[in-house]
Write an enzyme that holds these catalytic residues in place. Structure first.
Site, mmCIF file in Angstrom:
data_model
loop_
_atom_site.group_PDB
_atom_site.id
_atom_site.type_symbol
_atom_site.label_atom_id
_atom_site.label_comp_id
_atom_site.label_asym_id
_atom_site.label_seq_id
_atom_site.Cartn_x
_atom_site.Cartn_y
_atom_site.Cartn_z
ATOM 1 N N GLU A 187 0.780 -1.132 -0.057
ATOM 2 C CA GLU A 187 -0.102 0.186 -0.015
ATOM 3 C C GLU A 187 0.646 1.133 -0.047
ATOM 4 O O GLU A 187 0.726 2.407 0.682
ATOM 5 C CB GLU A 187 -0.883 0.190 1.298
ATOM 6 C CG GLU A 187 -1.909 -1.297 1.299
ATOM 7 C CD GLU A 187 -2.922 -1.365 2.364
ATOM 8 O OE1 GLU A 187 -2.657 -0.551 3.217
ATOM 9 O OE2 GLU A 187 -3.573 -2.105 2.301
ATOM 10 N N ASN A 228 2.249 -4.110 -3.628
ATOM 11 C CA ASN A 228 0.862 -4.661 -3.429
ATOM 12 C C ASN A 228 0.136 -3.418 -3.060
ATOM 13 O O ASN A 228 0.356 -2.570 -2.215
ATOM 14 C CB ASN A 228 0.891 -5.840 -2.444
ATOM 15 C CG ASN A 228 -0.389 -6.510 -2.154
ATOM 16 O OD1 ASN A 228 -1.000 -6.798 -3.079
ATOM 17 N ND2 ASN A 228 -0.916 -6.438 -0.984
ATOM 18 N N HIS A 264 -10.098 -6.328 -2.642
ATOM 19 C CA HIS A 264 -11.075 -6.386 -1.683
ATOM 20 C C HIS A 264 -12.339 -5.619 -2.175
ATOM 21 O O HIS A 264 -12.022 -4.119 -2.778
ATOM 22 C CB HIS A 264 -10.671 -5.384 -0.464
ATOM 23 C CG HIS A 264 -9.514 -6.032 0.226
ATOM 24 N ND1 HIS A 264 -9.784 -7.275 1.195
ATOM 25 C CD2 HIS A 264 -8.282 -5.722 0.159
ATOM 26 C CE1 HIS A 264 -8.686 -7.719 1.557
ATOM 27 N NE2 HIS A 264 -7.588 -6.706 1.359
ATOM 28 N N GLU A 293 -5.764 -10.392 -2.205
ATOM 29 C CA GLU A 293 -6.351 -10.369 -1.334
ATOM 30 C C GLU A 293 -7.773 -10.275 -1.416
ATOM 31 O O GLU A 293 -8.745 -9.565 -0.828
ATOM 32 C CB GLU A 293 -6.087 -9.228 -0.402
ATOM 33 C CG GLU A 293 -4.600 -9.104 -0.032
ATOM 34 C CD GLU A 293 -4.194 -8.051 0.750
ATOM 35 O OE1 GLU A 293 -5.029 -7.391 1.560
ATOM 36 O OE2 GLU A 293 -3.211 -7.722 0.999
ATOM 37 N N ASP A 295 -11.514 -10.495 -1.591
ATOM 38 C CA ASP A 295 -12.954 -10.908 -0.606
ATOM 39 C C ASP A 295 -14.084 -9.770 -1.107
ATOM 40 O O ASP A 295 -13.640 -8.853 -1.683
ATOM 41 C CB ASP A 295 -12.624 -10.913 0.791
ATOM 42 C CG ASP A 295 -12.199 -9.707 1.524
ATOM 43 O OD1 ASP A 295 -12.206 -8.662 0.764
ATOM 44 O OD2 ASP A 295 -11.746 -9.510 2.407
HETATM 45 C C1 XIL Z 1 -5.539 -7.116 7.687
HETATM 46 C C2 XIL Z 1 -5.852 -8.799 8.727
HETATM 47 O O1 XIL Z 1 -6.554 -9.221 7.719
HETATM 48 C C3 XIL Z 1 -6.152 -8.180 9.854
HETATM 49 O O2 XIL Z 1 -6.164 -9.650 10.756
HETATM 50 C C4 XIL Z 1 -5.238 -7.322 10.827
HETATM 51 O O3 XIL Z 1 -5.724 -6.898 11.883
HETATM 52 C C5 XIL Z 1 -5.118 -6.147 9.912
HETATM 53 O O4 XIL Z 1 -4.635 -6.266 8.727
HETATM 54 N N1 XIL Z 1 -4.468 -4.911 3.204
HETATM 55 C C6 XIL Z 1 -3.374 -5.892 3.851
HETATM 56 C C7 XIL Z 1 -3.698 -6.727 4.759
HETATM 57 O O5 XIL Z 1 -2.627 -5.872 2.910
HETATM 58 O O6 XIL Z 1 -2.322 -7.014 5.150
HETATM 59 C C8 XIL Z 1 -4.597 -6.542 5.948
HETATM 60 O O7 XIL Z 1 -4.797 -7.438 6.684
HETATM 61 C C9 XIL Z 1 -6.021 -6.189 4.873
HETATM 62 C C10 XIL Z 1 -5.880 -5.159 4.151
#
Ligand code: XIL
Length: 378
Positions: A187, A228, A264, A293, A295
């Protein structure tokens, strides 16, 4: 032990359902303490033929994705891996690659300066090795999940450079040969495409990202190095800026192998229309692409319509990856609503994963399987 083809035939047969029912009955009659008394650190050896509770899943996702050259992965909750054998079993059966959801973040790995706690991450790496899974490293540098001793907004340049170099070198060296890729910086960009203000950008300037890539490469010459981010799935200001940045890095010889698209999303937002076009332009730079990631959260309560919408989005996300040959990895950010991070950050949303909290498949699971029509490897 059955070969993969035999297993597929086995699972496809009605026998599988019968065995699943028997296992479900056995599981239902196993006292809870039997699970709780698993010695910590001793992960279950889950063979490829093991079925889990309901026996309602079809051929494992990892097997379906493999002939397409896509690693099918999930983020993993390290605590659940130790104390929840059915969770571990589904993970082993369904996924060919794993990402530590939290265990490889700076704050977890280096809780005191220079003192590392490798145990949870190593347990995941060992689990993956036992189950024939690859490991995607997440993440070396991020503005969140930082250790309590590293809260400064800015540091003297040399001190920041030493810290960054020390951490990246130690971590990449520790996992050398054990992870196939690293999210080197997670990020790094703002929505307008500028470099996010963090301890590292304030102390070292925006070039810290290139420095981090170089440090990672120096510590492991063969691991794939990714940047990422979220919100870069479509063609927009942020992805334009990243695209231009990669071009500059390429010209300057900065080691960059791939881009991770977090993906996401929500049932109402879905995927950007320009998703495939965007993936293609990054692929044309000669990069690997990973959906890192995925979802798809929904407003609660869950309804059949929302589940169908969610399924379509998951399926479309896989099809977008398959439309670009350099898309080498598709990872869901958790596979079961039992442990999803979503409710911890979105008050009225949830049910974002492909299995529900009982580890039963949702329509989204079926959508993933049908996005990889069965074909044999090679
Ligand atoms: C999140 C995890 O899922 C949680 O368990 C933690 O509390 C916070 O981080 N983007 C990312 C991930 O790159 O590392 C994050 O993961 C979700 C958003």
């Amino acid at each position: 032990m059955l070969s993969r083809r035999e297993r597929l035939r086995f699972v496809a047969s009605g026998t599988a359902l019968a065995i699943g029912v028997v296992l479900a009955l056995v599981a239902a009659h196993t006292p809870k303490d039997a699970v709780a008394s698993e010695p910590p650190g001793e992960l279950m050896r889950t063979g490829p033929t093991s079925m889990f509770a309901r026996g309602t899943l079809g051929p494992a996702l990892r097997a379906l994705a493999q002939p397409y050259g896509v690693r099918l992965g999930s983020a993993v909750n390290s605590e659940a891996l130790l104390r929840d054998p059915p969770y571990a079993e589904v993970l082993a059966r369904e996924f060919g690659t794993v990402t530590a959801e939290d265990a490889m973040k700076w704050g977890r790995l280096e809780p005191s300066r220079g003192v590392y706690n490798w145990t949870p991450a190593d347990q995941l790496v060992n689990f993956a090795a036992r189950n024939g899974q690859q490991v995607y490293g997440h993440t070396l540098v991020w503005h969140e999940a930082t250790p309590a001793w590293l809260t400064a907004d800015e540091l003297p340049r040399q001190e920041a450079a030493d810290l960054l170099s020390g951490h990246i070198t130690d971590v990449v060296t520790h996992f050398r040969g054990k992870v196939w890729a690293w999210d080197v910086v997670n990020e790094p960009l703002e929505a307008d495409g500028s470099v996010r203000e963090t301890l590292w950008s304030r102390s070292l300037g925006p070039d810290y990202i290139a420095q981090a890539l170089r440090l990672a490469r120096a510590a492991d010459p063969s691991v794939r190095l990714f940047i990422n981010d979220f919100g870069i799935e479509g063609v927009n200001q942020k992805s334009d800026a990243l695209y231009a940045m990669v071009q500059r890095w390429r010209a300057a010889g900065v080691p960059i192998d791939g881009i991770g698209f977090q993906t996401h999303t929500t049932t109402s937002r879905g995927l950007p229309r320009s998703f495939v076009a965007n993936l293609k332009r990054f692929a044309a730079l000669g990069l690997d692409l990973a959906i890192t990631e995925a979802d798809v959260r929904m407003p609660l309560p869950v309804t059949p319509d929302l589940l169908e919408t969610q399924a379509k989005i998951y399926g479309d996300a896989v099809r977008a990856c398959l439309a670009v040959s350099q898309c080498v990895s598709f990872t869901v950010w958790g596979f079961s609503d039992r442990y999803s991070w979503v409710p911890t950050v979105h008050a009225d949303a949830g049910a974002a994963c492909v299995l529900d909290a009982d580890l039963s498949p949702k329509p989204a699971y079926a959508a993933l399987t049908s996005a990889f029509p069965m074909r044999s490897a090679g």
